[in-house]
Structure formats: C-alpha cells, structure tokens
Design an enzyme around this catalytic site. Structure first.
Site, PDB file in Angstrom:
ATOM      1  N   LYS A  17       0.845  -1.199   0.000  1.00 58.27           N
ATOM      2  CA  LYS A  17       0.000   0.000   0.000  1.00 58.27           C
ATOM      3  C   LYS A  17       0.882   1.252   0.000  1.00 58.27           C
ATOM      4  O   LYS A  17       1.164   1.826   1.056  1.00 58.27           O
ATOM      5  CB  LYS A  17      -0.954  -0.036   1.198  1.00 58.27           C
ATOM      6  CG  LYS A  17      -2.007  -1.147   1.062  1.00 58.27           C
ATOM      7  CD  LYS A  17      -2.920  -1.254   2.246  1.00 58.27           C
ATOM      8  CE  LYS A  17      -4.034  -0.243   2.287  1.00 58.27           C
ATOM      9  NZ  LYS A  17      -5.058  -0.427   1.268  1.00 58.27           N
TER      10      LYS A  17
HETATM   11  N1  PMP Z   1      -6.714  -3.752  -3.458  1.00 58.75           N
HETATM   12  C1  PMP Z   1      -6.500  -2.461  -3.171  1.00 58.75           C
HETATM   13  C2  PMP Z   1      -5.986  -1.561  -4.233  1.00 58.75           C
HETATM   14  C3  PMP Z   1      -6.780  -1.962  -1.883  1.00 58.75           C
HETATM   15  O1  PMP Z   1      -6.576  -0.678  -1.593  1.00 58.75           O
HETATM   16  C4  PMP Z   1      -7.306  -2.847  -0.914  1.00 58.75           C
HETATM   17  C5  PMP Z   1      -7.639  -2.333   0.456  1.00 58.75           C
HETATM   18  N2  PMP Z   1      -6.582  -2.470   1.343  1.00 58.75           N
HETATM   19  C6  PMP Z   1      -7.492  -4.198  -1.265  1.00 58.75           C
HETATM   20  C7  PMP Z   1      -7.183  -4.613  -2.542  1.00 58.75           C
HETATM   21  C8  PMP Z   1      -7.962  -5.202  -0.253  1.00 58.75           C
HETATM   22  O2  PMP Z   1      -6.928  -5.537   0.625  1.00 58.75           O
HETATM   23  P1  PMP Z   1      -7.217  -5.953   2.125  1.00 58.75           P
HETATM   24  O3  PMP Z   1      -8.133  -7.083   2.077  1.00 58.75           O
HETATM   25  O4  PMP Z   1      -5.890  -6.314   2.671  1.00 58.75           O
HETATM   26  O5  PMP Z   1      -7.817  -4.763   2.784  1.00 58.75           O
END
Ligand code: PMP
Length: 286
Positions: A137
């Site tokens: 992220k």
């Molecule tokens: N893809 C993106 C681009 C995101 O920002 C997120 C949110 N964190 C997700 C997928 C989902 O990831 P997670 O399940 O770890 O929140």
C-alpha cells in the site's frame, strides 16, 4: 507537518487499513492485526522506509490506541509510515522516516448489499510492478485507484475494475476480485499487479473450508461478462457481490450462492459466532 514534507510532495508513504468490530460487551475484535502489521512492514520495505518500533511493539501501540479511544462503533485503523524529511529532490536516501497511526469510525463502505455493485472496466490501467508496485500500500500509487474510482463514479457506476498492463483483470480500486465459473472460485495471482490482500487470503481459506475449489490464474475481461458470480473483497468493502460489469448482468443478476456462503462464513467469524479461525481476531477490552 510542513508542506515540504517528502511524503506529501512525492507520495513516499505506505499505509495500512485495519478494521475493528465492536462486540456486545465492552470489547472489540481487530481483524487479522498481525497480518496487517506484517504487510505494513513489507510495504515499507518496497520503498525503503524503515519502521521502528519492531513488529510486536507496533502491534502493542495499535492495541493501546484502540484502548484509549474506547470505540463505540465499528472502526478503521490507519497506520502510516512515511518520509518525514523536508528534502527537495525526490530521492529518498537519507530522508528521515516517520510513523503515525490514527483511527476513525467506519460503517458500510459500498452500501450496495441489496442491489449489488455496479462496476466498469476502467480506461486506466493498474500500476505495474515495473514502475510502482501494487502489491503493497504505497501512498503515491493510490492516485491510480483515485482516478479509476472517480471515472467510474462520474459515469454512474459504484467502482472500477482495473486491467493490468497485459490487459488481464487485476482488481477493483480498493478491493480484490474473485469470479465464480462452473463452481470454481477464480482470482488473479499476486503476480498480476494486485494488492496482496488480507481479505483475499481469508476468502481463499474460507472457500477451502467450505469445499469450494480455489484457482489462482489470469482472468480475461470478457470472462467477467460470462461469470456466474463476481465478488469483491477488502478490509473496507468486506465482501460485496457484483450485479453488473460494464452494464452486462452477471449471472442471474442476484446475490449468488457462493457469495452468500462466503459472506456468511466471514461475518460469523467477525461476530464471534464461528469457532473457526479464532486466531484471526485480536480481542481488545478496556
Ligand atoms: N486492493 C487495493 C488496491 C486496496 O486498496 C485494498 C484495500 N486495502 C485491497 C485490494 C484489499 O486488501 P485488504 O483485504 O488487505 O484490505
């Protein structure tokens, strides 16, 4: 914080997004805290930010933050590690690092449970690992998600599906994607320029628990048009079902069977109704 902060000027930050669920007694469940802490550290490594304190200490700080805030509603925790120096050039070598964590209330994110999510394949492509990695992220890379989301919403959709530079399905603006075809649950592998999602990993495990076959493989855009179900998942959106892709009805246009099973299993864990995967929850009370 100065306007000249490196992270503000160049997007040189990494963040986490963690959900907490208020329980009937005065306690909360934080979902997969250890996995989130591990991913923040990995995201930081992607761009050379060093996070101090160590993993265990960071976990303790997050728990302490929750205790002190005593949330009365479901909430979201946002740790943010960033280049806090005021250096003018974009280079990150030698620029100081900072760490901040805040939390805020967070209820339903997409709010489309009954009608399903309307998605559009974006004209924007997902950032490529050859430029800025999508697997962690990284703040600056979220401009990619923002552009795709805004385009989709301006055109009357709820969210965008981004293809990667090879033209294969990557993910939605802030969530990972699954499709159901002939009983198989299919999702793009982590080498397709997707975030290594923690909810994705959880859904794959829940599917296995339910005896649903999970396949990680490349997905073509048009497969979404003929899929039986399309499901989005992420910390904020939790599990959501897609009713239309590019205005084409997905499957029956109704909430699908696989989605319903996965969603129930997921919510049973969050609410403590299920005895499985207790280790996914960190219970905090005050
Ligand atoms: N893809 C993106 C681009 C995101 O920002 C997120 C949110 N964190 C997700 C997928 C989902 O990831 P997670 O399940 O770890 O929140």
């Amino acid at each position: 914080m100065s306007i000249a902060t490196h992270a503000l000027q160049y997007g040189s930050g990494v963040f986490g997004g963690i959900r907490g669920y208020v329980q009937p007694d005065t306690s909360v469940h934080i979902f997969r805290l250890n996995d989130h802490v591990q991913r923040i550290r990995r995201s930081a490594r992607l761009i050379g930010i060093s996070i101090d304190p160590d993993e265990e200490k960071l976990t303790k700080i997050i728990i302490e933050l929750v205790k002190r805030n005593q949330p009365a509603q479901n909430f979201y925790i946002r740790p943010f590690a960033y280049k806090s120096g005021l250096d003018l050039p974009p280079g990150m070598h030698g620029v100081a690092d900072g760490l901040a964590i805040y939390m805020a209330s967070l209820g339903k994110f997409l709010g489309t449970d009954e009608k399903g999510v309307l998605v559009k394949v974006s004209s924007w492509r997902r950032v490529s690992d050859t430029a800025v990695s999508a697997r962690g992220k990284i703040s600056g890379a979220y401009t990619n998600s923002s552009l795709a989301k805004d385009e989709a919403v301006e055109l009357g959709y709820d969210d965008a599906i981004l293809l990667n530079e090879s033209g294969s399905v990557a993910e939605a603006s802030t969530c990972n994607l699954f499709m159901v075809r002939d009983g198989q649950l299919v999702t793009p592998p982590v080498s397709e320029n997707i975030l290594e999602g923690i909810t994705r990993k959880s859904v794959m495990q829940l599917a296995k628990d339910l005896g649903i076959e999970v396949v990680e493989r490349t997905i073509n855009r048009t497969e979404l048009y003929i899929a039986d179900e399309v499901v989005l998942c992420g910390t904020a959106v939790e599990l959501s079902w897609v009713s239309k892709v590019d205005n084409q009805v997905v499957g029956s246009g109704q909430k699908g069977e696989v989605f319903s099973k996965l969603s129930k299993a997921f919510h049973d864990i969050l609410t403590g109704k299920s005895d499985t995967h207790k280790d996914w929850l960190t219970s905090v009370s005050w």
